[in-house]
Design a protein around this motif. Sequence first.
Motif, mmCIF file in Angstrom:
data_model
loop_
_atom_site.group_PDB
_atom_site.id
_atom_site.type_symbol
_atom_site.label_atom_id
_atom_site.label_comp_id
_atom_site.label_asym_id
_atom_site.label_seq_id
_atom_site.Cartn_x
_atom_site.Cartn_y
_atom_site.Cartn_z
ATOM 1 N N LYS A 223 0.834 -1.210 0.000
ATOM 2 C CA LYS A 223 0.000 0.000 0.000
ATOM 3 C C LYS A 223 0.866 1.257 0.000
ATOM 4 N N GLU B 42 2.436 1.781 -3.492
ATOM 5 C CA GLU B 42 1.386 2.133 -4.447
ATOM 6 C C GLU B 42 0.937 3.584 -4.246
ATOM 7 N N LYS B 43 0.855 4.000 -3.000
ATOM 8 C CA LYS B 43 0.477 5.391 -2.696
ATOM 9 C C LYS B 43 1.516 6.377 -3.231
#
Length: 183
Positions: free
Chosen positions: A144, A147-148
């Motif tokens: 996460k 990806e952020k």
Amino acid sequence: MGKEFPVIETERLILREVTTDDDKDIFTYLSDQDVMKHMGLKPYQTVKDVWEEIRWYQTIREEGSGIRWGITRKDSGKVIGSCGFLNRVSKHFRAEVGFELSKDHWGQGITGEALQAVVKYGFQNLELERIEALIEPANLPSQKLVEKQGFVREGLLRHYEFTCGKFDDLYMYSILKADVMYT
């Protein structure tokens, strides 16, 4: 890379060279099973293990194959994690990025702040075109996080590493210089 270690400052953090004076702070998180469980390493048992880690940071910088910053909060100056490049291949303008953070500081956006600054440094100062992140499928927080930051999952590398007596699959993530705009 130049002789002087580059210091990176963000809103809340100073990313700097670690020294043996930081060994006890680094031991705090590298001996933590929760921090180490997705790194392919067993938790460190002694402060002497940390000295070997610090020596590795120095070696990859000397060889030009990487650079690792200690993550410190401006309000304390204590090393609470690290972030940086390894497996740099200059002729292909790429490197892998890695990071870890002391559990006491999880969930505060610190790793994202450090990673963003390190990625920016790599594109602006190290002539990188591609930055990779290799992440275990079970490590959802790191997936996460990257990806952020704009990293794209490219695929699964099956049995890519042999660590702690087993073969590990790793997701390959990447970000290209053209994927990010810096003003």
